[in-house]
Design a protein around this motif. Structure first.
Motif, PDB file in Angstrom:
ATOM      1  N   MET A   5     -53.236 -22.525 -87.472  1.00 39.65           N
ATOM      2  CA  MET A   5     -52.685 -21.351 -86.798  1.00 39.65           C
ATOM      3  C   MET A   5     -51.185 -21.577 -86.576  1.00 39.65           C
ATOM      4  O   MET A   5     -50.755 -22.704 -86.363  1.00 39.65           O
ATOM      5  CB  MET A   5     -53.381 -21.142 -85.447  1.00 39.65           C
TER       6      MET A   5
ATOM      7  N   ILE B  76     -47.477 -21.161 -84.668  1.00 38.66           N
ATOM      8  CA  ILE B  76     -46.861 -20.857 -83.374  1.00 38.66           C
ATOM      9  C   ILE B  76     -45.508 -20.186 -83.583  1.00 38.66           C
ATOM     10  O   ILE B  76     -44.867 -19.780 -82.633  1.00 38.66           O
ATOM     11  CB  ILE B  76     -46.705 -22.108 -82.478  1.00 38.66           C
ATOM     12  N   ASP B  77     -45.075 -20.067 -84.848  1.00 34.06           N
ATOM     13  CA  ASP B  77     -43.790 -19.438 -85.144  1.00 34.06           C
ATOM     14  C   ASP B  77     -43.872 -18.845 -86.543  1.00 34.06           C
ATOM     15  O   ASP B  77     -43.826 -19.572 -87.530  1.00 34.06           O
ATOM     16  CB  ASP B  77     -42.661 -20.475 -85.060  1.00 34.06           C
ATOM     17  N   TYR B  78     -43.975 -17.516 -86.614  1.00 36.14           N
ATOM     18  CA  TYR B  78     -44.237 -16.898 -87.922  1.00 36.14           C
ATOM     19  C   TYR B  78     -43.048 -17.036 -88.879  1.00 36.14           C
ATOM     20  O   TYR B  78     -43.198 -16.797 -90.072  1.00 36.14           O
ATOM     21  CB  TYR B  78     -44.661 -15.428 -87.761  1.00 36.14           C
TER      22      TYR B  78
ATOM     23  N   ASP C 182     -52.914 -18.391 -77.402  1.00 42.89           N
ATOM     24  CA  ASP C 182     -53.340 -17.400 -78.399  1.00 42.89           C
ATOM     25  C   ASP C 182     -54.863 -17.408 -78.559  1.00 42.89           C
ATOM     26  O   ASP C 182     -55.500 -16.356 -78.627  1.00 42.89           O
ATOM     27  CB  ASP C 182     -52.690 -17.691 -79.753  1.00 42.89           C
TER      28      ASP C 182
ATOM     29  N   TRP D 154     -56.366 -15.678 -75.440  1.00 40.13           N
ATOM     30  CA  TRP D 154     -56.271 -14.212 -75.475  1.00 40.13           C
ATOM     31  C   TRP D 154     -57.305 -13.630 -76.432  1.00 40.13           C
ATOM     32  O   TRP D 154     -57.849 -12.558 -76.205  1.00 40.13           O
ATOM     33  CB  TRP D 154     -54.875 -13.760 -75.918  1.00 40.13           C
TER      34      TRP D 154
ATOM     35  N   GLU E   2     -48.866 -19.996 -67.634  1.00 37.37           N
ATOM     36  CA  GLU E   2     -47.722 -19.093 -67.739  1.00 37.37           C
ATOM     37  C   GLU E   2     -47.951 -17.976 -68.754  1.00 37.37           C
ATOM     38  O   GLU E   2     -47.430 -16.876 -68.600  1.00 37.37           O
ATOM     39  CB  GLU E   2     -46.481 -19.881 -68.176  1.00 37.37           C
ATOM     40  N   ARG E   3     -48.723 -18.273 -69.800  1.00 32.78           N
ATOM     41  CA  ARG E   3     -48.777 -17.356 -70.943  1.00 32.78           C
ATOM     42  C   ARG E   3     -50.045 -16.523 -71.063  1.00 32.78           C
ATOM     43  O   ARG E   3     -50.209 -15.765 -72.011  1.00 32.78           O
ATOM     44  CB  ARG E   3     -48.549 -18.158 -72.243  1.00 32.78           C
TER      45      ARG E   3
ATOM     46  N   ASN F 188     -51.852  -9.504 -77.353  1.00 32.50           N
ATOM     47  CA  ASN F 188     -51.194 -10.491 -76.495  1.00 32.50           C
ATOM     48  C   ASN F 188     -51.076 -11.867 -77.135  1.00 32.50           C
ATOM     49  O   ASN F 188     -50.522 -12.779 -76.532  1.00 32.50           O
ATOM     50  CB  ASN F 188     -51.917 -10.583 -75.155  1.00 32.50           C
ATOM     51  N   MET F 189     -51.614 -12.016 -78.344  1.00 32.08           N
ATOM     52  CA  MET F 189     -51.393 -13.270 -79.076  1.00 32.08           C
ATOM     53  C   MET F 189     -49.925 -13.301 -79.515  1.00 32.08           C
ATOM     54  O   MET F 189     -49.334 -12.270 -79.801  1.00 32.08           O
ATOM     55  CB  MET F 189     -52.305 -13.335 -80.304  1.00 32.08           C
ATOM     56  N   SER F 190     -49.361 -14.512 -79.554  1.00 32.26           N
ATOM     57  CA  SER F 190     -47.948 -14.659 -79.888  1.00 32.26           C
ATOM     58  C   SER F 190     -47.748 -14.906 -81.374  1.00 32.26           C
ATOM     59  O   SER F 190     -48.546 -15.599 -82.011  1.00 32.26           O
ATOM     60  CB  SER F 190     -47.386 -15.845 -79.100  1.00 32.26           C
ATOM     61  N   ILE F 191     -46.669 -14.356 -81.928  1.00 32.49           N
ATOM     62  CA  ILE F 191     -46.312 -14.732 -83.296  1.00 32.49           C
ATOM     63  C   ILE F 191     -45.080 -15.641 -83.280  1.00 32.49           C
ATOM     64  O   ILE F 191     -44.655 -16.135 -84.308  1.00 32.49           O
ATOM     65  CB  ILE F 191     -46.068 -13.512 -84.225  1.00 32.49           C
ATOM     66  N   ASP F 192     -44.501 -15.849 -82.097  1.00 29.08           N
ATOM     67  CA  ASP F 192     -43.315 -16.702 -81.976  1.00 29.08           C
ATOM     68  C   ASP F 192     -43.292 -17.282 -80.577  1.00 29.08           C
ATOM     69  O   ASP F 192     -42.971 -16.585 -79.620  1.00 29.08           O
ATOM     70  CB  ASP F 192     -42.053 -15.870 -82.250  1.00 29.08           C
ATOM     71  N   TYR F 193     -43.624 -18.583 -80.470  1.00 30.19           N
ATOM     72  CA  TYR F 193     -43.789 -19.156 -79.120  1.00 30.19           C
ATOM     73  C   TYR F 193     -42.466 -19.239 -78.364  1.00 30.19           C
ATOM     74  O   TYR F 193     -42.467 -19.461 -77.162  1.00 30.19           O
ATOM     75  CB  TYR F 193     -44.484 -20.530 -79.198  1.00 30.19           C
ATOM     76  N   ARG F 194     -41.349 -19.060 -79.063  1.00 31.82           N
ATOM     77  CA  ARG F 194     -40.059 -19.009 -78.377  1.00 31.82           C
ATOM     78  C   ARG F 194     -39.531 -17.583 -78.293  1.00 31.82           C
ATOM     79  O   ARG F 194     -38.352 -17.347 -78.019  1.00 31.82           O
ATOM     80  CB  ARG F 194     -39.055 -19.914 -79.091  1.00 31.82           C
TER      81      ARG F 194
ATOM     82  N   GLY G 173     -47.554 -11.741 -69.833  1.00 29.83           N
ATOM     83  CA  GLY G 173     -47.343 -13.165 -69.655  1.00 29.83           C
ATOM     84  C   GLY G 173     -46.945 -13.951 -70.890  1.00 29.83           C
ATOM     85  O   GLY G 173     -46.270 -14.972 -70.790  1.00 29.83           O
ATOM     86  N   ASN G 174     -47.379 -13.521 -72.058  1.00 28.77           N
ATOM     87  CA  ASN G 174     -47.081 -14.323 -73.237  1.00 28.77           C
ATOM     88  C   ASN G 174     -45.646 -14.114 -73.722  1.00 28.77           C
ATOM     89  O   ASN G 174     -44.989 -13.151 -73.347  1.00 28.77           O
ATOM     90  CB  ASN G 174     -48.078 -14.019 -74.369  1.00 28.77           C
ATOM     91  N   PHE G 175     -45.192 -15.033 -74.549  1.00 31.41           N
ATOM     92  CA  PHE G 175     -43.873 -14.937 -75.176  1.00 31.41           C
ATOM     93  C   PHE G 175     -44.090 -14.593 -76.648  1.00 31.41           C
ATOM     94  O   PHE G 175     -44.929 -15.191 -77.306  1.00 31.41           O
ATOM     95  CB  PHE G 175     -43.131 -16.274 -75.054  1.00 31.41           C
TER      96      PHE G 175
ATOM     97  N   ALA H 100     -49.074 -11.920 -90.255  1.00 26.08           N
ATOM     98  CA  ALA H 100     -48.912 -13.282 -89.721  1.00 26.08           C
ATOM     99  C   ALA H 100     -49.867 -13.497 -88.547  1.00 26.08           C
ATOM    100  O   ALA H 100     -50.513 -14.544 -88.450  1.00 26.08           O
ATOM    101  CB  ALA H 100     -47.465 -13.511 -89.282  1.00 26.08           C
TER     102      ALA H 100
ATOM    103  N   ASP I 134     -53.500 -16.013 -88.293  1.00 28.55           N
ATOM    104  CA  ASP I 134     -53.949 -16.931 -87.236  1.00 28.55           C
ATOM    105  C   ASP I 134     -55.400 -16.657 -86.848  1.00 28.55           C
ATOM    106  O   ASP I 134     -56.194 -17.582 -86.680  1.00 28.55           O
ATOM    107  CB  ASP I 134     -53.062 -16.776 -85.996  1.00 28.55           C
TER     108      ASP I 134
END
Lengths: 319, 319
Positions: A169, A171-173, A248, A251, A281-282, B168-174, B181-183, B244, B248
């Protein structure tokens, strides 16, 4: 009806690792005997390895005639329903091997085969850190990052038996491409060797030369506990990245437990504290308030225990 | 045993939307009658709305005495096992309402309640685009991005009934922080209004002024089909981001179908082509070769059909 006074059934558990095949006796979710293991590298062909495995099973049964079933866990793609090993990681030549029926015919015993991550997940769910939960995500953190899923109180394998590939999976597309196709794959950040590479680079940037071996997670954990600020920060970053990936998963699946095993998880709170913080936090409270994020309880025995438990449970008339 | 010659049972389906409550009759997975809907905004309190709903049910039954069950779908957190609406999006004051038993006592009919995304997922799985599959991921693409899961051939709700929150799943943790809540949450990139905002900014950068309304997905799709290069590129980007995120989900769950509905999905191949391409690029063949990524088949009726189908299926002695 089985006799309620009878001893719980005994199974032989067999666990294929990277370079060895481990054998044990499993009863009531406990490894009651650890037998001699085989080195896969000692056998020139898959057939010779198979013959050695059959021999080891025969030896165990001769000494323990109460064995009633056999459970085999293997890395790679394992079709537990049809008893086929489609592809076995690290043993070339094992393609579409009907291992279940081969062992069952040889021994006359009920035999089950399962992917090793699923066997580990089953063990942690039935007898370990995920006991009593309905929905459990199990993650192994080592050179590879893998996992297994218990959903609605049963092992979830996916349509082509590939489910649980948490390490692939992203964490950064827009992250860098990784071995199995994805970009920014979690394993490329928190896998054993990737942590070590990141650590080496960080030390080098700080003017300190370290070998890759000196940067492996176990050493890095000791350094962090000893007050090394670079090592401490690396664990914090690793926990944040892992927590972000697990957010992720949370969620999507809203599990009640996440169980983390494997060498990297031995870093303990160095890893778990930032990971739990990131998850809080997320995700929203309904998702994380009733969620336990805990270390695996069965350690390196989980694979053997899981195989044995799956075999014993297959003896029951209704599962 | 039921009479095999008897007509399939009829259920009332009730679907809570953002501003209206829709009613229909459902038989054998088809909406056989679409009744008058209620505007939630016309009722000053939750109690008055509830009374109006009971009245609408009575009216329908008076005209259709063959009705045997009632199924209600609602946005928000719905405990289908205990029949409780914990929290209802858009209707303040509905907190912990035992809606199932209230309707069941009023009507004397078997009643089920379900989260609306789950009802839609159930409909698409039993009667729509995910028919005959074992593991189906359903995604709704609108102002919100949500979803539902069929795993091991059953609805998967999660431990606190929150599963399927794909948006709410993230494609970019930053990425930037998002509402829940998610980033870098997917919804912040591919939700209706976020697509429009991105489009407006892109046009502005190209010296073209557009209102937000002119940038909504439906208009954007027309523009792209008409040869507008900015619009076409925006759809391509949206498909890549969505692909993307789905990659995941695929690595984790290895489903055999992904069904996409909602307004944004109406962009069709403008969205599906880059999405499928991204999925192929980012997952391994065993995961994507046997996977269908398809538009929803039941459109805006899916919620009603799903509620009715869930109610009818609850009539069966064994599910």
């Amino acid at each position: 009806m089985s006799d309620p006074l009878a001893a719980p059934p005994v199974a032989i558990g067999i666990d294929f690792g990277g370079t060895s095949v481990k054998f044990g006796l499993v009863q009531a979710g406990r490894l009651t005997l650890r037998a001699e293991s085989l080195s896969t590298l000692s056998y020139a062909t898959g057939d010779l390895l198979l013959a050695a495995i059959m021999g080891a099973i025969d030896d165990l049964r001769a000494r323990h005639p109460d064995v009633r079933a056999v459970g085999v866990g293997l890395p790679g793609i394992v079709d537990s329903r049809h008893g086929l090993v489609h592809h076995l990681t690290n043993v070339p030549g094992w393609v579409n091997v009907p291992l279940r029926d081969m062992v069952s015919r040889h021994t006359g015993l009920l035999t089950v085969i399962e992917n090793d991550a699923n066997a580990m997940t089953y063990a942690e769910w039935k007898y370990g850190a995920g006991r009593g939960r309905e929905n459990v995500v199990c993650v192994t953190l080592g050179t590879g990052v893998g996992g297994g899923l218990i959903l609605n109180g049963q092992l979830y394998r996916g349509s082509r038996l590939g489910a649980g590939e948490i390490g692939n999976m992203s964490i950064d597309y827009r992250g860098r491409p990784y071995e199995y196709g994805n970009f920014g794959a979690l394993e490329a950040y928190v896998g054993n060797t990737h942590i070590a590479e990141r650590a080496r680079a960080r030390y080098e940037a700080a003017g300190q030369t370290r070998s890759l071996l000196e940067c492996l997670p176990v050493t890095l954990a000791e350094a962090a506990l000893g007050g090394d600020e670079i090592a401490r920060q690396l664990w914090d970053e690793t926990g944040v990245m892992l927590g972000a990936a697990l957010a992720d998963v949370i969620w999507l699946l809203n599990p009640d437990a996440i169980v983390l095993g494997g060498g990297v998880a031995l870093a303990g709170e160095l890893l778990f504290e930032p990971m739990r913080r990131t998850i809080r936090e997320r995700t929203s409270p309904v998702f994380h308030e009733a969620l336990d994020v805990v270390p695996a309880a069965l350690g390196s025995d989980a694979g053997l225990v899981g195989c044995g438990a799956l075999a014993v449970d297959a003896l029951l008339p209704v599962r």
